[in-house]
Design an enzyme around this catalytic site. Structure first.
Site, PDB file in Angstrom:
ATOM      1  N   SER A 162       0.612  -1.052   0.068  1.00  0.00           N
ATOM      2  CA  SER A 162      -0.275  -0.162  -0.518  1.00  0.00           C
ATOM      3  C   SER A 162       0.690   1.163   0.368  1.00  0.00           C
ATOM      4  CB  SER A 162      -0.973   0.132   1.572  1.00  0.00           C
ATOM      5  OG  SER A 162      -1.564  -0.912   1.132  1.00  0.00           O
TER       6      SER A 162
ATOM      7  N   ARG B 207       0.664   8.151   6.180  1.00  0.00           N
ATOM      8  CA  ARG B 207      -0.045   7.744   6.670  1.00  0.00           C
ATOM      9  C   ARG B 207      -1.406   8.080   6.519  1.00  0.00           C
ATOM     10  NH1 ARG B 207       2.689   3.049   8.298  1.00  0.00           N
ATOM     11  NH2 ARG B 207       1.401   2.388   9.430  1.00  0.00           N
TER      12      ARG B 207
ATOM     13  N   HIS C 208      -3.142   6.929   3.821  1.00  0.00           N
ATOM     14  CA  HIS C 208      -3.231   5.151   3.978  1.00  0.00           C
ATOM     15  C   HIS C 208      -4.370   4.894   4.633  1.00  0.00           C
ATOM     16  CE1 HIS C 208      -2.417   1.175   5.902  1.00  0.00           C
ATOM     17  NE2 HIS C 208      -2.197   1.227   4.760  1.00  0.00           N
TER      18      HIS C 208
END
Length: 523
Positions: A320, A343, A346
Site C-alpha cells: 500500500s 499514513r 493510507h
C-alpha cells in the site's frame, strides 16, 4: 514441617541489589529463618541482579525433598514485585515442577511484630541522644520506598499514623525515596518547618542499600542546614528475629491456604480513584532483563544484536505504501513529514487529504523527542488510544492514557458543565503536567479545553495533535490550535479528520522514532 507431615519448603524471594551490604544482610536474615524453622527446608533466591535466582532456589528446595513449597516475598509491601514479578516466577515453577505444590505467601505488610520492631528502632535512636526531648516535641519522619501502587504507598502512611498515635509523637511526616511524593529531601524540609525540637527519621526498609544510604545522607544534610533541630537517624529493620518470624508466619499461612493479600484495594482488581484503567491489566514480569545480572556480567557474552529494529510493515501494508509513494508528487512536502502524511493517505484512502495539513515549525522533531523522553500519550477518546500500534508502544516503552470513561471525568463533566472529552483533557493536565503528547481525534471541545489550559494556565504539552471530524466547532477549534504559538502542534483545516487520523499521525511519529533508534543503534 507442614500439617500433613510432609517436608515443607520455604523459598525466601528477595528483591536483589547491586549493593553487597544489602545482599549480605538478606542472606544473614535467611540464615536466621533457617535457624528458627529447623524442621523446614529453607533456600533463598533473588528477583534482580544477585544470585541464586528464585528458580535456582526453588530447584534446590525440591532437590532436597520438599513437595509443599511456600514462595515468600522478602519485601515489606505488596506492590509491583509482589503482585506481578514474583507470581510470574511462581507460575513458571509450577510449570517446571508439576509434582510439587507451590504456594504464594503474602508480603510482610503491617504485621504487629513489625510495628514492635519499628518501636524498638525508634527507642534505640532516641537513646543515642544526650538530650531529653518529649515525644510531643518530636516529629517522626517515616520514609518508604515509594511505588506506582497507591495501596503500598498508603500502607507507609498507615504505619506512620499508628506509630504517631501509639508512641505519642507530636506530628508525623511521610515521604518516599523515589516514585511517590514527597521525596525524602522535600519531606525532611517540610518536617523541619513544623517547629519541633527533634526529628526522628525512620527508614521503612528491610535492608541497607543505595536508597537507605541516600536517606541517611539527606538527614545529615538537613542537620547541617538546621542546627536548631535535632535530627536522629533510626535504623532500618535489618536482620532481626521479629522479621524472621514474620517470614515464617507467611510461609505457614501460604501452605495452609490463609495467605492474606489486600485485594480489596488492589488497583489491578478494583477501580481505585485515579488508577481505573489498570483494572485487569495483564500480569507481566518486569524483572527478566536483570535476573541474575551480576553473575552474568562476569561471563563471556555473545555479540549483542541491535537493541532496536527497524519497523517492518505487513506485506500488504508495505505494498500500500509503495502505491501511495508513487501515487502523487510528494516533492513539495518536507521530508520529515512524509511518514505522517503518507499514513494519513493510507488511513483516509484519499491522496488529497494531506493538502490542508498544518505542522508548526519543528513539530515532527518535538514529537519524536517527546515520545522517547516522556513516553506518554494522552488521547481524547478510546478510539484514538486503540488505534495506536501496540507493537510500537511496547518496543518504545510508551504508556497511553484516556480518561473519557473514568468516574472522575463523569463527575467533572457534570459539575463544570463541559463534555467528558474536555474533562478528560483537564484531568490529563492535572495528572501529568507538561510531559505528554496530546492526540485529539474526536471532540472539538477537547481542543478548546487544551487551548484554554495552554493560554490561561501555562500548560505546555510537548505536542498537540488536533484532528477531530465534524461540523460543529471543528473548523473553529482547529484554527484556535493553529494559532496557539506556545506549543508544537499538528492539525488541518476544515471538517475532515477523526480518531483514525489522529492515531495515524502518532503511529507515523513512533515509526520514525523507532527507525531513528535502529539506525543509531542506541536507546
Amino acid at each position: 514441617m507442614s500439617t500433613t507431615g510432609i517436608a515443607m519448603g520455604i523459598v525466601v524471594a528477595g528483591h536483589g541489589s547491586r549493593d553487597p551490604d544489602a545482599v549480605r544482610e538478606f542472606e544473614a536474615l535467611v540464615a536466621l529463618v533457617r535457624q528458627r524453622a529447623p524442621d523446614d527446608i529453607v533456600t533463598h533466591g533473588y528477583l534482580e541482579f544477585a544470585s541464586p535466582t528464585i528458580a535456582e532456589a526453588a530447584a534446590a528446595n525440591v532437590e532436597r525433598g520438599a513437595r509443599q513449597v511456600a514462595l515468600v516475598p522478602g519485601v515489606l509491601l505488596a506492590a509491583r514485585h509482589a503482585k506481578n514479578d514474583m507470581p510470574a516466577e511462581m507460575q513458571a515453577l509450577a510449570r517446571d515442577f508439576p509434582d510439587v505444590d507451590f504456594h504464594f505467601g503474602a508480603p510482610m505488610s503491617l504485621d504487629p511484630k513489625l510495628l514492635q520492631l519499628a518501636q524498638e528502632r525508634i527507642v534505640e535512636a532516641e537513646a543515642m541522644s544526650p538530650e531529653t526531648v518529649r515525644r510531643s516535641e518530636t516529629c517522626l519522619v517515616v520514609v518508604g520506598r515509594g511505588t506506582t501502587d497507591p495501596d503500598a504507598n498508603g500502607e507507609v502512611a498507615k504505619l506512620a499514623r499508628m506509630l504517631e498515635e501509639g508512641m505519642g509523637f507530636g506530628a508525623v511526616m511521610v515521604c518516599y525515596s523515589g516514585t511517590a511524593q514527597p521525596l525524602v529531601a522535600d519531606g525532611l524540609r517540610r518536617a523541619a518547618r513544623l517547629g519541633y525540637r527533634r526529628l526522628v527519621v525512620l527508614p521503612f526498609f528491610l535492608f541497607d542499600g543505595v536508597l537507605v544510604k541516600r536517606i541517611y545522607n539527606a538527614a545529615d544534610e538537613l542537620a547541617q542546614r538546621e542546627p536548631g533541630v535535632e535530627v536522629l537517624k533510626a535504623r532500618y529493620f535489618g536482620v532481626h528475629p521479629l522479621v524472621a518470624d514474620v517470614m515464617i508466619d507467611r510461609a505457614r499461612e501460604a501452605i495452609e491456604g490463609r495467605a492474606a493479600m489486600n485485594c480489596s484495594l488492589c488497583k489491578y482488581r478494583v477501580q481505585i480513584v485515579g488508577f481505573e484503567q489498570q483494572v485487569g491489566e495483564p500480569q507481566r514480569a518486569h524483572h527478566v532483563a536483570v535476573r541474575g545480572l551480576l553473575a552474568r556480567e562476569g561471563e563471556a557474552k555473545p555479540e549483542a544484536g541491535p537493541l532496536y529494529k527497524t519497523y517492518v510493515p505487513h506485506p500488504i501494508e508495505a505494498e500500500s505504501f509503495q502505491i501511495i509513494a508513487a501515487g502523487r508528487d510528494w516533492s513539495g512536502f518536507p521530508s520529515d513529514q512524509l511518514t505522517v502524511l503518507q499514513r494519513i493517505v493510507h488511513t483516509s484512502g484519499d491522496f488529497n487529504a494531506v493538502d490542508d495539513f498544518y505542522f508548526s515549525p519543528g513539530a515532527i522533531d518535538s514529537g519524536i523527542r517527546a515520545l522517547l523522553r516522556c513516553r506518554r500519550i494522552v488521547t481524547d477518546v478510546t478510539m484514538v488510544q486503540t488505534g495506536l500500534k501496540r507493537e510500537l508502544l511496547e518496543q518504545l516503552g510508551i504508556d497511553t492514557w484516556c480518561g473519557v470513561h473514568d468516574r472522575e471525568t463523569h463527575l467533572m463533566s457534570g459539575q463544570y458543565g463541559i463534555t467528558r472529552s474536555a474533562a478528560g483533557i483537564r484531568r490529563a493536565w492535572e495528572k501529568f503536567g507538561n510531559d505528554v503528547i496530546v492526540a485529539i481525534g474526536d471532540a472539538p471541545t477537547a481542543i478548546a479545553e487544551a487551548v484554554r489550559l495552554i493560554r490561561e494556565h501555562g500548560w505546555r504539552p510537548q505536542l498537540v495533535v488536533g484532528l477531530p471530524v465534524g461540523f460543529v466547532g471543528t473548523r473553529e477549534t482547529k484554527e484556535l490550535l493553529r494559532r496557539s504559538l506556545q506549543v508544537p502542534r499538528i492539525t488541518n483545516s476544515g471538517t475532515r479528520g477523526g480518531s483514525p487520523w489522529a492515531a495515524s499521525v502518532v503511529n507515523g511519529l513512533m515509526i520514525d522514532a523507532l527507525n531513528g533508534l535502529a539506525a543509531g543503534g542506541t536507546g
